[in-house]
Design a protein around this motif. Structure first.
Motif, PDB file in Angstrom:
ATOM      1  N   ALA A 208    -124.295  26.955  24.443  1.00  0.00           N
ATOM      2  CA  ALA A 208    -125.442  27.621  23.972  1.00  0.00           C
ATOM      3  C   ALA A 208    -126.954  26.528  24.189  1.00  0.00           C
ATOM      4  CB  ALA A 208    -125.444  27.798  22.577  1.00  0.00           C
ATOM      5  N   ALA A 209    -126.560  25.314  23.850  1.00  0.00           N
ATOM      6  CA  ALA A 209    -127.691  24.331  24.149  1.00  0.00           C
ATOM      7  C   ALA A 209    -128.178  24.213  25.629  1.00  0.00           C
ATOM      8  CB  ALA A 209    -127.432  22.995  23.656  1.00  0.00           C
ATOM      9  N   ALA A 210    -127.237  24.590  26.492  1.00  0.00           N
ATOM     10  CA  ALA A 210    -127.863  24.395  28.100  1.00  0.00           C
ATOM     11  C   ALA A 210    -128.195  25.737  28.402  1.00  0.00           C
ATOM     12  CB  ALA A 210    -126.502  24.164  28.667  1.00  0.00           C
ATOM     13  N   LEU A 211    -128.201  26.679  27.764  1.00  0.00           N
ATOM     14  CA  LEU A 211    -128.788  28.169  28.415  1.00  0.00           C
ATOM     15  C   LEU A 211    -130.354  28.106  28.348  1.00  0.00           C
ATOM     16  CD1 LEU A 211    -126.372  30.555  26.479  1.00  0.00           C
ATOM     17  CD2 LEU A 211    -126.372  29.728  28.835  1.00  0.00           C
ATOM     18  N   PRO A 212    -130.920  27.845  27.323  1.00  0.00           N
ATOM     19  CA  PRO A 212    -132.636  27.647  27.430  1.00  0.00           C
ATOM     20  C   PRO A 212    -132.998  26.795  28.622  1.00  0.00           C
ATOM     21  CG  PRO A 212    -131.891  27.506  25.216  1.00  0.00           C
ATOM     22  CD  PRO A 212    -130.660  27.099  26.112  1.00  0.00           C
ATOM     23  N   LYS A 213    -132.327  25.807  28.771  1.00  0.00           N
ATOM     24  CA  LYS A 213    -132.699  24.850  29.890  1.00  0.00           C
ATOM     25  C   LYS A 213    -132.689  25.554  31.405  1.00  0.00           C
ATOM     26  CE  LYS A 213    -131.142  20.815  27.423  1.00  0.00           C
ATOM     27  NZ  LYS A 213    -130.231  19.647  27.367  1.00  0.00           N
ATOM     28  N   GLN A 214    -131.543  26.367  31.364  1.00  0.00           N
ATOM     29  CA  GLN A 214    -131.529  26.864  32.689  1.00  0.00           C
ATOM     30  C   GLN A 214    -132.520  28.023  33.101  1.00  0.00           C
ATOM     31  OE1 GLN A 214    -129.217  25.705  35.272  1.00  0.00           O
ATOM     32  NE2 GLN A 214    -128.809  24.081  33.552  1.00  0.00           N
ATOM     33  N   VAL A 215    -132.901  28.691  32.082  1.00  0.00           N
ATOM     34  CA  VAL A 215    -133.956  29.811  32.032  1.00  0.00           C
ATOM     35  C   VAL A 215    -135.345  28.897  32.472  1.00  0.00           C
ATOM     36  CG1 VAL A 215    -135.220  31.409  30.915  1.00  0.00           C
ATOM     37  CG2 VAL A 215    -132.665  31.333  30.472  1.00  0.00           C
ATOM     38  N   LEU A 216    -135.838  27.812  31.906  1.00  0.00           N
ATOM     39  CA  LEU A 216    -136.921  27.465  32.028  1.00  0.00           C
ATOM     40  C   LEU A 216    -136.891  26.576  33.330  1.00  0.00           C
ATOM     41  CD1 LEU A 216    -137.162  25.595  28.245  1.00  0.00           C
ATOM     42  CD2 LEU A 216    -138.540  27.470  29.141  1.00  0.00           C
ATOM     43  N   ALA A 217    -135.725  26.287  33.705  1.00  0.00           N
ATOM     44  CA  ALA A 217    -136.024  25.749  35.204  1.00  0.00           C
ATOM     45  C   ALA A 217    -136.227  26.598  36.338  1.00  0.00           C
ATOM     46  CB  ALA A 217    -134.507  25.191  35.573  1.00  0.00           C
ATOM     47  N   LEU A 218    -136.039  28.053  35.784  1.00  0.00           N
ATOM     48  CA  LEU A 218    -136.685  29.001  36.967  1.00  0.00           C
ATOM     49  C   LEU A 218    -137.982  29.577  36.360  1.00  0.00           C
ATOM     50  CD1 LEU A 218    -133.437  31.321  36.893  1.00  0.00           C
ATOM     51  CD2 LEU A 218    -134.263  29.978  38.645  1.00  0.00           C
TER      52      LEU A 218
END
Length: 809
Positions: free
Chosen positions: A647-657
């Motif tokens: 769950a902590a990694a999910l926002p980072k993947q979206v913000l990378a896009l």
């Protein structure tokens, strides 16, 4: 007044003389009064308190009713025609959830927004504290980039800046002008369709961009908007319904395919109606608990009275009349009740905090649940009631004491008081009956909860996590741009450690999604008034794998199912059985949304709308890479790793896009499932807790009566044993008394529970309100506990020495 003060002082001395029984009585009453006050705070806050709007009785919700949809949202064209032709409303409005994103710092924030037509605040009776309200012209496209901020949002995000009006905010990448700040305390109306629940849950409002008479047929065929209206003074709901349905008949004459009419529901009923049954059951439960507490205290008072017959007899001989004695005894009972009320309010405050913490999100108006003046008045009333319930019978029994007999024979005269013994036994019998009713209710709810936990969900929630994402129209204006983003996101998420599959779709199960559409079966004649309907969803190629929805026949979607490929859909088993009974659904064709010959390529397992739904609705799934309808999606990730770290990694993947794109509602599918059955769990916890307290009080009650009986029959038991009675005979005699009380109580309770638990049918799932196994188990448990409560005083009776017993006074 002086006499009353004397009674109070004397009562205090009497209570201090017996601290043990006094403490037990106060605690028992405190539990009963506290539980009732806590649940009444729920009743008052949810059901009784008026809605927080001016003249709330004039507010109504308006729905469309169609042959297959008895509670349908409003279509755009219907609303505008109703508004133009009707004269029963002083104002009316549409509203729907329209969230936007805001970036004020480094991290973007998803805001709760509401799209409304220009009369929305006029309907509710609210006015901006700063700036102005919406204009009618702002309801239309290209003129709707204005917002009104909520008072809470204005204070938390802009430090109550008095110059906020006229400022431009970048919301989801587009400029919006702040035209006002709404007054404090605005409560959102709520609603089931595309809107948060009732309460202060909205950050801002902006005009809906509506096109009342589009040529694509969606102006009347797409029902997705909530309607609220204010009746003119003097207009009733019945009169408004008649007027609106008269207009609907005009629609039917003007439009050949129109087959609907209007449904008008008072706003308060729409908000709280579905909570009534659960709250009524809880209120009845604590009412029974209070009765059990009063019975226990009454029996305790009768036992205490046995040591006061000589005292009362002396007072009678000295000239105290029956009324004077009753007043003294009721004063003592009032002191007990007041102490119970004081501690009960402490328990109630703790109980209210627990209620709010445990309450499901679906329970409306929780913000109004607290200890306030109506709750204190209610506590005072039930305190007065308890004085009558537990105090009057012992007082009357003592007042009728035969003074001469009591003075001659002492306390042993009590043993000959058949009427008093009958009263004690009757009270305990009633207590057992009430406890059985509560246990039966708790047993039925437990069966319901177990059934919900064991259902075949149709998907596997374990090991999966989901989140919601909304793409801004400014940056992602076309379906192709949206699909490209979601494809890229799925690829990035699949690279995370432990991720097995990534599914993207319009929704996930059990979250309230209920979109329907009509269609035609290719090759069959169409009937516009009786077209078949089904749920529709959008799903990416890995959607079913991420949710672990099984494939029954055919295939899942593939990456090659894109916009240029032939249109394909997947249907659920309920769809195949309904529309293709005895046939193979794979390969059949449907006509959908202007697309002729859409081919069914697969059949998947059924997933019900809610865990307690009778069955799954017929449904089909569009290939999301091929035909996408919007910018909002739910992403589901199935992984073998710890979901918290994922769950902590999910926002980072979206913000990378997209560095300005927030995600919301990150939760595991196990949490989704727990939320779906939260109401049943809430009811079970409360009713089960109160039933457990009732069981304890009933056991204490029968223990007290049998112990008292053993004490009063000590002389008799000594004589029996001196004449040769065995220990077994004495034990049998004592247990027989308790068993008789338990048997009578269980029998009465079974009949009463059979009648009363029918009220709970709306809370049950796959278990009958008259389920014989539940009643059998509950009766056996209560009977066993009653016998166990009898055994202790019975064993004590066996230790009585005959010579000591013969001298017992």
């Amino acid at each position: 007044m002086e006499t009353f003060a004397q009674d109070v002082r004397y009562g205090i001395r009497m209570l201090r003389r017996t601290p043990g029984p006094t403490a037990i009585a106060v605690l028992t009453l405190a539990l009963g009064i506290g539980a009732n006050a806590a649940i009444f705070s729920l009743v008052n806050g949810v059901l009784l308190r008026p809605l927080p709007y001016p003249e709330p009785g004039q507010l109504v919700r308006v729905f469309s009713v169609w042959p297959t949809q008895p509670h349908f949202p409003m279509a755009v064209a219907d609303f505008y025609d109703y508004r133009q032709r009707t004269s029963v409303f002083s104002s009316s409005a549409l509203y729907a959830e329209r969230d936007l994103d805001l970036t004020l710092s480094d991290r973007p924030e998803h805001l709760s927004g509401m799209g409304v037509t220009h009369e929305y605040f006029r309907v509710l009776g609210y006015h901006p504290s700063l700036g102005r309200d919406f204009d009618e012209k702002e309801e239309y496209k290209n003129t709707n980039h204005v917002v009104i901020l909520s008072d809470r949002f204005w204070r938390t995000h802009f430090e109550a800046d008095a110059n906020i009006v006229g400022r431009t905010l970048q919301l989801s990448g587009e400029p919006f002008t702040v035209i006002g700040v709404m007054s404090p305390g605005v409560q959102h109306v709520g609603g089931d369709f595309h809107t948060p629940g009732h309460g202060d849950s909205v950050d801002f409002w902006w005009p809906l961009a509506l096109q009342p008479h589009k040529s694509d047929g969606c102006d009347r065929g797409c029902h997705y908007l909530n309607m609220v209206a204010r009746l003119k003074p003097g207009v009733t709901v019945a009169a408004a319904s008649a007027a609106m349905n008269s207009i609907a008949e005009q629609f039917a004459h003007e439009l050949p395919d129109y087959n609907g009419h209007a449904l008008i529901v008072p706003l308060k009923e729409e908000i709280v109606g579905r909570a009534r049954l659960m709250i009524a059951v809880l209120m009845g439960t604590v009412g029974f608990l209070l009765l059990i507490a009063c019975v226990n205290v009454a029996n305790l008072a009768l036992a205490r009275a046995s040591s006061r017959y000589r005292e009362i007899a002396i007072r009678s001989v000295l000239g105290a009349g029956g009324i004077r004695i009753i007043r003294q005894l009721l004063t003592e009972n009032l002191l007990l009740a007041l102490l119970g009320c004081g501690f009960g309010l402490i328990f109630a405050e703790l109980g209210v905090r627990g209620l709010v913490a445990l309450s499901p999100e679906k329970l409306p108006r929780l913000q109004f649940v607290h200890i306030d003046t109506p709750v204190l008045v209610f506590a005072a009333l039930i305190t007065a009631l308890t004085v009558v319930l537990f105090g009057l019978a012992p007082a009357l029994a003592l007042a009728k004491t035969n003074a001469n007999q009591s003075l001659k024979e002492g306390d042993r005269a009590v043993t000959s008081g058949g009427a008093r013994a009958y009263l004690r036994n009757a009270l305990v019998t009633g207590e057992i009956a009430l406890a059985l009713i509560l246990l039966a209710g708790a047993g039925l709810l437990l069966r319901t909860f177990v059934n919900l936990e064991r259902i075949d969900a149709g998907f596997n929630p374990a090991g999966a996590i989901s989140f919601h994402i909304q793409l801004p129209q400014k940056r992602y204006p076309s379906p192709d741009s949206q699909i490209r983003f979601y494809k890229g996101l799925a690829e990035r998420l699949r690279t995370l450690p432990g991720v097995e599959s990534v599914g993207i779709g319009s929704d996930i199960p059990w979250t309230g999604y209920d979109e329907n559409t009509s269609f035609e079966i290719a090759g069959l004649p169409s009937d516009p008034n009786h077209s078949p309907e089904a749920r529709y969803h959008f799903a990416s190629p890995d959607y079913f794998r991420a949710l672990a929805i099984p494939l029954v026949r055919g295939r899942f979607f593939e990456v090659t199912d894109e916009s240029k490929a032939p249109r394909v859909i997947i249907v659920n088993a309920a769809f195949a059985q309904r529309f293709y009974p005895g046939e193979e659904a794979v390969g059949k064709r449907l006509d959908l949304w202007g697309s002729k010959g859409t081919t069914i390529v697969g059949v998947v397992g059924d997933v019900k709308d809610t865990p307690d739904a009778p069955s799954a609705k017929p449904a089909f799934y569009w290939a999301d890479w091929q035909f996408s309808d919007g910018d909002e999606r739910v992403v589901t990730v199935r992984a073998t790793t710890n979901l918290s770290s994922l769950a902590a990694a999910l926002p980072k993947q979206v913000l990378a896009l997209d560095n300005d794109l927030p995600i919301t509602d990150i939760r595991s599918l196990d949490e989704v499932g727990a939320h779906a059955i939260a109401t049943t769990k809430f009811s079970l916890i409360l009713v089960g807790t109160f039933a457990g307290l009732a069981l304890i009080l009933a056991a204490i009650g029968i223990f007290g009566v049998v112990s008292y009986s053993v004490t009063q029959r000590t002389h008799e038991i000594g004589i029996r044993m001196a004449l040769g009675a065995s220990h077994q005979n004495v034990l049998k005699m004592i247990l027989k008394q308790g068993a008789s009380l338990a048997a009578f109580g269980v029998t009465i309770g079974l009949f009463a529970a059979f009648a009363l638990t029918r009220i709970m049918r709306g809370l049950l799932y796959h278990v009958s309100a008259s389920d014989p196994w539940t009643y059998l188990v509950v009766a056996l448990v209560l009977a066993a506990i009653a016998l166990a409560a009898c055994y202790i005083p019975a064993r004590r009776a066996l230790g009585i020495e005959p010579l000591v017993a013969l001298r017992y006074e």
